[in-house]
Each structure stands twice: as structure tokens, then as C-alpha cells.
Design a protein around this motif. Structure first.
Motif, PDB file in Angstrom:
ATOM      1  N   ILE A   1       0.836  -1.200   0.000  1.00  0.00           N
ATOM      2  CA  ILE A   1       0.000   0.000   0.000  1.00  0.00           C
ATOM      3  C   ILE A   1       0.872   1.252   0.000  1.00  0.00           C
ATOM      4  O   ILE A   1       0.627   2.205  -0.753  1.00  0.00           O
ATOM      5  CB  ILE A   1      -0.932   0.005   1.226  1.00  0.00           C
ATOM      6  CG1 ILE A   1      -1.873  -1.205   1.185  1.00  0.00           C
ATOM      7  CG2 ILE A   1      -1.727   1.300   1.299  1.00  0.00           C
ATOM      8  CD1 ILE A   1      -2.771  -1.250  -0.029  1.00  0.00           C
ATOM      9  N   ASN A   2       1.889   1.258   0.841  1.00  0.00           N
ATOM     10  CA  ASN A   2       2.796   2.408   0.889  1.00  0.00           C
ATOM     11  C   ASN A   2       3.454   2.668  -0.467  1.00  0.00           C
ATOM     12  O   ASN A   2       3.610   3.819  -0.884  1.00  0.00           O
ATOM     13  CB  ASN A   2       3.885   2.191   1.945  1.00  0.00           C
ATOM     14  CG  ASN A   2       3.350   2.323   3.358  1.00  0.00           C
ATOM     15  OD1 ASN A   2       2.217   2.742   3.565  1.00  0.00           O
ATOM     16  ND2 ASN A   2       4.159   1.962   4.326  1.00  0.00           N
ATOM     17  N   ALA A   3       3.839   1.595  -1.145  1.00  0.00           N
ATOM     18  CA  ALA A   3       4.509   1.749  -2.438  1.00  0.00           C
ATOM     19  C   ALA A   3       3.584   2.396  -3.462  1.00  0.00           C
ATOM     20  O   ALA A   3       4.021   3.211  -4.278  1.00  0.00           O
ATOM     21  CB  ALA A   3       4.985   0.386  -2.944  1.00  0.00           C
ATOM     22  N   GLY A   4       2.298   2.043  -3.407  1.00  0.00           N
ATOM     23  CA  GLY A   4       1.351   2.634  -4.331  1.00  0.00           C
ATOM     24  C   GLY A   4       1.218   4.140  -4.148  1.00  0.00           C
ATOM     25  O   GLY A   4       0.945   4.876  -5.101  1.00  0.00           O
TER      26      GLY A   4
ATOM     27  N   GLY B   1      -4.580  -7.406  -3.901  1.00  0.00           N
ATOM     28  CA  GLY B   1      -4.362  -8.322  -2.788  1.00  0.00           C
ATOM     29  C   GLY B   1      -4.065  -7.597  -1.496  1.00  0.00           C
ATOM     30  O   GLY B   1      -4.556  -7.980  -0.417  1.00  0.00           O
ATOM     31  N   ALA B   2      -3.272  -6.518  -1.575  1.00  0.00           N
ATOM     32  CA  ALA B   2      -2.945  -5.748  -0.376  1.00  0.00           C
ATOM     33  C   ALA B   2      -4.178  -5.078   0.209  1.00  0.00           C
ATOM     34  O   ALA B   2      -4.344  -5.027   1.428  1.00  0.00           O
ATOM     35  CB  ALA B   2      -1.886  -4.691  -0.715  1.00  0.00           C
ATOM     36  N   HIS B   3      -5.057  -4.569  -0.646  1.00  0.00           N
ATOM     37  CA  HIS B   3      -6.262  -3.917  -0.132  1.00  0.00           C
ATOM     38  C   HIS B   3      -7.246  -4.928   0.470  1.00  0.00           C
ATOM     39  O   HIS B   3      -7.912  -4.633   1.464  1.00  0.00           O
ATOM     40  CB  HIS B   3      -6.948  -3.117  -1.243  1.00  0.00           C
ATOM     41  CG  HIS B   3      -6.332  -1.774  -1.471  1.00  0.00           C
ATOM     42  ND1 HIS B   3      -5.278  -1.578  -2.341  1.00  0.00           N
ATOM     43  CD2 HIS B   3      -6.596  -0.569  -0.908  1.00  0.00           C
ATOM     44  CE1 HIS B   3      -4.942  -0.304  -2.326  1.00  0.00           C
ATOM     45  NE2 HIS B   3      -5.710   0.328  -1.471  1.00  0.00           N
ATOM     46  N   TYR B   4      -7.321  -6.118  -0.125  1.00  0.00           N
ATOM     47  CA  TYR B   4      -8.149  -7.150   0.500  1.00  0.00           C
ATOM     48  C   TYR B   4      -7.556  -7.555   1.856  1.00  0.00           C
ATOM     49  O   TYR B   4      -8.296  -7.841   2.808  1.00  0.00           O
ATOM     50  CB  TYR B   4      -8.263  -8.371  -0.414  1.00  0.00           C
ATOM     51  CG  TYR B   4      -9.276  -8.195  -1.524  1.00  0.00           C
ATOM     52  CD1 TYR B   4     -10.640  -8.188  -1.254  1.00  0.00           C
ATOM     53  CD2 TYR B   4      -8.872  -8.020  -2.844  1.00  0.00           C
ATOM     54  CE1 TYR B   4     -11.574  -8.016  -2.272  1.00  0.00           C
ATOM     55  CE2 TYR B   4      -9.787  -7.840  -3.856  1.00  0.00           C
ATOM     56  CZ  TYR B   4     -11.139  -7.841  -3.569  1.00  0.00           C
ATOM     57  OH  TYR B   4     -12.059  -7.655  -4.579  1.00  0.00           O
ATOM     58  N   ALA B   5      -6.235  -7.571   1.939  1.00  0.00           N
ATOM     59  CA  ALA B   5      -5.586  -7.859   3.221  1.00  0.00           C
ATOM     60  C   ALA B   5      -5.907  -6.767   4.242  1.00  0.00           C
ATOM     61  O   ALA B   5      -6.093  -7.041   5.430  1.00  0.00           O
ATOM     62  CB  ALA B   5      -4.079  -7.990   3.027  1.00  0.00           C
TER      63      ALA B   5
END
Length: 387
Positions: free
Chosen positions: A49-52, A323-327
Motif C-alpha cells: 500500500i505504501n509503495a502505491g 491483494g494488499a487492499h483485500y488484506a
């Protein structure tokens, strides 16, 4: 490349483990190592998320994230935050709270744990809003199309994510908060207030950063229309190339947008760190040992964030952010559930790792099917310059 990106993390790990061995012996060394692994496993989705968000910043603000940001993450959230919580909960002064943390570790742990419902409600609702806004947004790539297509259509309804978050908060307050495991008793009012505070924080910080992002895009579009013969004042505000024009307006505008994105990143990191800080008390109640172990883990999350940006991984593997947002959504639900129920940090970490792993595998399959294998080792110069 690997050494350049993770060099500081490796150095901090060696120094931190050496310090743990000197001050606390083999037991302290083991505890710090375990805490580091715990933080990395629980916060892996945080790095994606941070990378985005980080890839939207210029080189200067990426460096700020790595320097000032890591100080806030390690000392602010992993050391100062638990002490502040105790000071507020027990109505103590900061000095008294520090003395309590050092001299009466058991009571200190009890006070921090009793504040868990408020912490979980704040962090849970904040993270839930991140997930909902992602889920309700129309986007080019869809990972789980059978979920994301209808959700994107529903997202056309204004403020739907806020409505859903408030409903979730109300249900949480009326169910799991009525008889909590941490501190005991009815925490309905506490959970409601903390959840609303988390929602307001998200709307304020996210709204301001979004406003400046939109303003930057408008200015860039205006510059493109004006061309070289356009108004000099407008061209001077072009934040995409501040080095070329060197104007104060450009640096100020870009600085505002990046500054609020930086704040947004730090609030996200704080929300991710809540469960790690609380969970760390199951391993140790020594605040210095805890800060050292979690701090080492936080360093790796920062390095991993920059690694993803430098490699352009999110561009090559388009489902990773999904995947990160679902996490994040899963973590939000877990945080709210922990108001009443004990859930192991191992479960939290595994959920995130599995979801991101599945999204990565789906990205690889998509790339092969479309003849775009992606290159996880190929750097993206346009993203990484100056970091």
C-alpha cells in the motif's frame, strides 16, 4: 540494488540484535528477533500500500519517508505511542507514565491492554475506509471481477463507503463492544467515539491529500494546453518538473501535495502498527525491547516499500495492490473482532501473506497469458531517480 535498498535495514538489524544481546542476553536477543519477524509478517501488506502512494512523490519526499518517516514509525508508534496511551488512560503525566513502564511493567501492560478497544476501533475503521474506497472505485484492472464489478457500480452512490463504515461501527459497538475481553465491561461508547475519530481522521487527511493531488493534475493539464507560449505564471506551477523551472510556486504546490500524502502514509502506518504493538505484549512487556524488535521490522517494511517502487513492481504485477487492499479489509475486520476476541497475530500475518501471494500469482498468470511476463529485476528509472 538489493544492498543499496536494504543496506540500512541490515545494519540496523545487526546493531539491534547486538544491543539486545548485550543488554538482555540470549533471551533478549531471541525476543527481539521474534518481534522483528512478527512485525514484518503482519505489515507486509502495508509495504504494498505504501509503495502505491510513495511512487506518486518526488525523490525528496521519498527520502523524507525513509528518514523522518522511519523515526516516527520506530520511536513515535513503537515507543512513544504506548506510553502516551498509558498516560491518557491512567491520567498520568508523561514522566510518571515512563517511570511506570520501566518500574512496573505488569501494570503498564494492563493499562495498554485496557485501551485496546479504543485503539482497535480507531485503526479498524480507518483501515476499513481504505479498503472500501478501493473496492467501490472503478479501475481498469479487476482481480476478483465477480466482486469488483458490482462493487464499482454501487460505488457511484456518493459517500457509500462512509455509510458502510458507520454501519459496521454501529454493529461492532452493539455486539462485540458490549462485553470486551480487554479491560472488561461495556465499551460501547468508547468504541463508537474512537471509530468516529478514525473515520474523521481518514476523511480529513485523505481528503486534503486528494485535493492537492487533483490540483496538481489540473495544473499539469493546464500546462499541456498552454504549451510553451502559455502564461509564464501557469507554467511556473508545473509540479512535475520543478527542477526545470525552479519556481517557488512549483515547489510549494508539489510540497503541499507530497506533505499531505506523507501524513496520510504515516497515519496508515500507525493504523497497521496498532495490532503489532498490542500483540507484542504477548511476548514481552519491556518497552525498550519491544521498540527495538518492532523497529527493526519497521525498517524492513520501509526498505521493501522503496524496493517495490524502484522495481516498478506494482506496474508489472497489477493485482498486487488488489491483494494488499483485500488484506487491509481483512485486517480491519480482525482489529474490530479483537475488541472482544483473542486472535493470534500469526493468523493476521498469514491472511495478509496468503492474499498478497494469490494476487501475485494471478498477476504472473495474466502477464504470461498476455505475453507480458514482467521483469521483477528490471529497475524503472523514471520512478526511482534520486531515491
Amino acid at each position: 540494488m538489493l544492498l543499496k535498498t536494504f543496506g540500512w535495514s541490515f545494519a540496523v538489524t545487526v546493531a539491534g540484535l547486538a544491543a539486545a544481546g548485550v543488554f538482555w542476553g540470549w533471551q533478549g536477543l531471541a525476543i527481539v528477533g521474534i518481534l522483528s519477524i512478527l512485525e514484518i509478517s503482519v505489515s507486509f501488506d502495508n509495504a504494498v500500500i505504501n509503495a502505491g502512494i510513495l511512487r506518486k512523490m518526488n525523490a525528496f519526499w521519498q527520502k523524507i519517508f525513509l528518514t523522518v518517516g522511519i523515526l516516527i514509525a520506530v520511536f513515535g508508534m513503537r515507543l512513544v505511542f504506548p506510553v502516551v496511551i498509558v498516560a491518557i488512560t491512567a491520567k498520568l503525566g508523561p514522566i510518571e507514565a515512563v517511570k511506570l513502564a520501566i518500574n512496573d511493567k505488569a501494570h503498564y501492560q494492563e493499562l495498554v491492554t485496557s485501551a485496546h478497544p479504543a485503539i482497535a476501533a480507531f485503526g479498524g475503521i480507518f483501515l476499513l475506509m481504505i479498503f472500501l474506497d478501493f473496492l467501490f472505485e472503478e479501475r481498469d484492472h479487476k482481480w476478483l471481477a465477480w466482486i469488483e464489478k458490482p462493487m464499482a457500480k454501487m460505488g457511484k452512490l456518493d459517500m457509500l463507503s462512509v455509510i458502510v463504515a458507520l454501519v459496521v461501527l454501529l454493529v461492532t459497538a452493539m455486539t462485540v463492544a458490549t462485553n470486551v475481553a480487554h479491560g472488561g465491561g461495556d465499551k460501547t461508547a468508547t468504541v463508537l467515539l474512537a471509530g468516529v475519530a478514525g473515520l474523521i481522521t481518514y476523511l480529513v487527511v485523505g481528503g486534503i491529500s486528494g485535493y492537492f493531488e487533483d490540483k496538481l493534475e489540473e495544473d499539469e493539464d493546464g500546462d499541456g494546453e498552454e504549451g510553451e507560449g502559455g502564461d509564464e505564471g501557469t507554467a511556473g506551477e508545473k509540479a512535475a518538473v520543478p527542477a526545470a523551472n525552479g519556481t517557488g510556486a512549483a515547489l510549494g504546490l508539489a510540497g503541499k501535495a507530497a506533505f499531505f500524502l506523507f501524513l496520510y502514509l504515516e497515519v496508515i502506518d500507525a493504523s497497521f502498527s496498532f495490532d503489532g504493538v498490542i500483540g507484542a505484549f504477548a511476548i514481552t512487556n519491556d518497552i525498550f525491547m519491544m521498540a527495538l524488535g518492532l523497529g527493526i521490522g519497521a525498517m524492513y517494511i520501509r526498505s521493501l516499500t522503496v524496493f517495490l517502487v524502484r522495481k516498478g513492481t506494482l506496474d508489472d504485477y497489477v493485482y498486487l495492490e488488489h491483494g494488499a487492499h483485500y488484506a487491509i479489509g481483512a485486517l480491519a475486520v480482525i482489529l474490530l473482532a479483537t475488541i472482544k476476541y483473542e486472535i493470534s497475530e500469526v493468523v493476521t500475518g498469514l491472511v495478509g501473506v496468503v492474499l498478497i501471494g494469490l494476487s501475485f500469482a494471478s498477476s504472473v498468470i495474466r502477464n504470461r497469458r498476455e505475453g507480458k511476463p514482467g521483469d521483477p529485476t528490471g529497475a524503472k528509472a523514471e520512478v526511482t531517480s534520486g531515491v
